[in-house]
Design a protein around this motif. Structure first.
Motif, PDB file in Angstrom:
ATOM      1  N   LYS A   5     -50.683 -13.174  95.718  1.00 18.49           N
ATOM      2  CA  LYS A   5     -50.389 -14.596  95.835  1.00 18.49           C
ATOM      3  C   LYS A   5     -50.827 -15.377  94.606  1.00 18.49           C
ATOM      4  CE  LYS A   5     -50.734 -18.520  98.828  1.00 18.49           C
ATOM      5  NZ  LYS A   5     -51.289 -19.112 100.015  1.00 18.49           N
ATOM      6  N   CYS A   6     -52.074 -15.202  94.169  1.00 12.65           N
ATOM      7  CA  CYS A   6     -52.575 -16.031  93.066  1.00 12.65           C
ATOM      8  C   CYS A   6     -52.734 -15.264  91.754  1.00 12.65           C
ATOM      9  CB  CYS A   6     -53.913 -16.665  93.442  1.00 12.65           C
ATOM     10  SG  CYS A   6     -55.243 -15.478  93.652  1.00 12.65           S
ATOM     11  N   PHE A  16     -54.638  -8.950  98.844  1.00  7.80           N
ATOM     12  CA  PHE A  16     -54.892 -10.362  98.570  1.00  7.80           C
ATOM     13  C   PHE A  16     -56.373 -10.563  98.283  1.00  7.80           C
ATOM     14  CE2 PHE A  16     -51.212 -10.390 101.474  1.00  7.80           C
ATOM     15  CZ  PHE A  16     -50.295 -11.048 100.671  1.00  7.80           C
ATOM     16  N   CYS A  20     -57.241 -16.166  99.283  1.00  4.82           N
ATOM     17  CA  CYS A  20     -55.877 -16.161  99.842  1.00  4.82           C
ATOM     18  C   CYS A  20     -55.887 -15.625 101.273  1.00  4.82           C
ATOM     19  CB  CYS A  20     -54.948 -15.339  98.959  1.00  4.82           C
ATOM     20  SG  CYS A  20     -54.662 -16.093  97.337  1.00  4.82           S
TER      21      CYS A  20
END
Length: 116
Positions: A5-6, A16, A20
């Motif tokens: 995600k990031c 993750f 997240c």
């Protein structure tokens, strides 16, 4: 590995990062919801910032640049010499050396004597 995600650095066994995961637990999704997980991006050092070149590499680059400039200067010098030689040859081989103001030719018929 990187968080999907990031993009933060995480352990290889995780998908993750903890932040997240915490955000995802606040918004639960039912098991029937189809989820598409994108493939992990390939790390590209050119895109994420280049490493600093070593001093030997910098020196080699500077030498290559200097050789390139020297070749260009030599070629320009040779072209100037060739142009000067061609100009001298042209000037030397021009027909008829005329004085200033006498750059024209007139055809005058010779005067004939008249019989009195």
């Amino acid at each position: 590995m990187h968080c999907l995600k990031c993009g933060r650095e995480i352990k290889a066994t995780e998908v993750f990062c903890p932040e997240c995961l915490a955000e995802g637990s606040r918004y639960p999704v039912s098991r029937e919801t189809p989820v598409s997980i994108p493939p992990r991006p390939v790390y590209d050092p050119d895109r994420h910032g280049r490493r600093q070149p070593k001093p030997e590499e910098l020196l080699a680059q500077a030498k290559r640049r200097q050789r390139r400039w020297m070749r260009a200067a030599l070629a320009l010098g040779l072209a100037c010499v060739a142009l000067a030689v061609a100009l001298l040859i042209f000037i030397r081989n021009t027909p008829g050396k005329r004085a200033i103001g006498q750059n024209y030719i007139t055809n005058v018929a010779p005067a004939t004597e008249s019989n009195p």
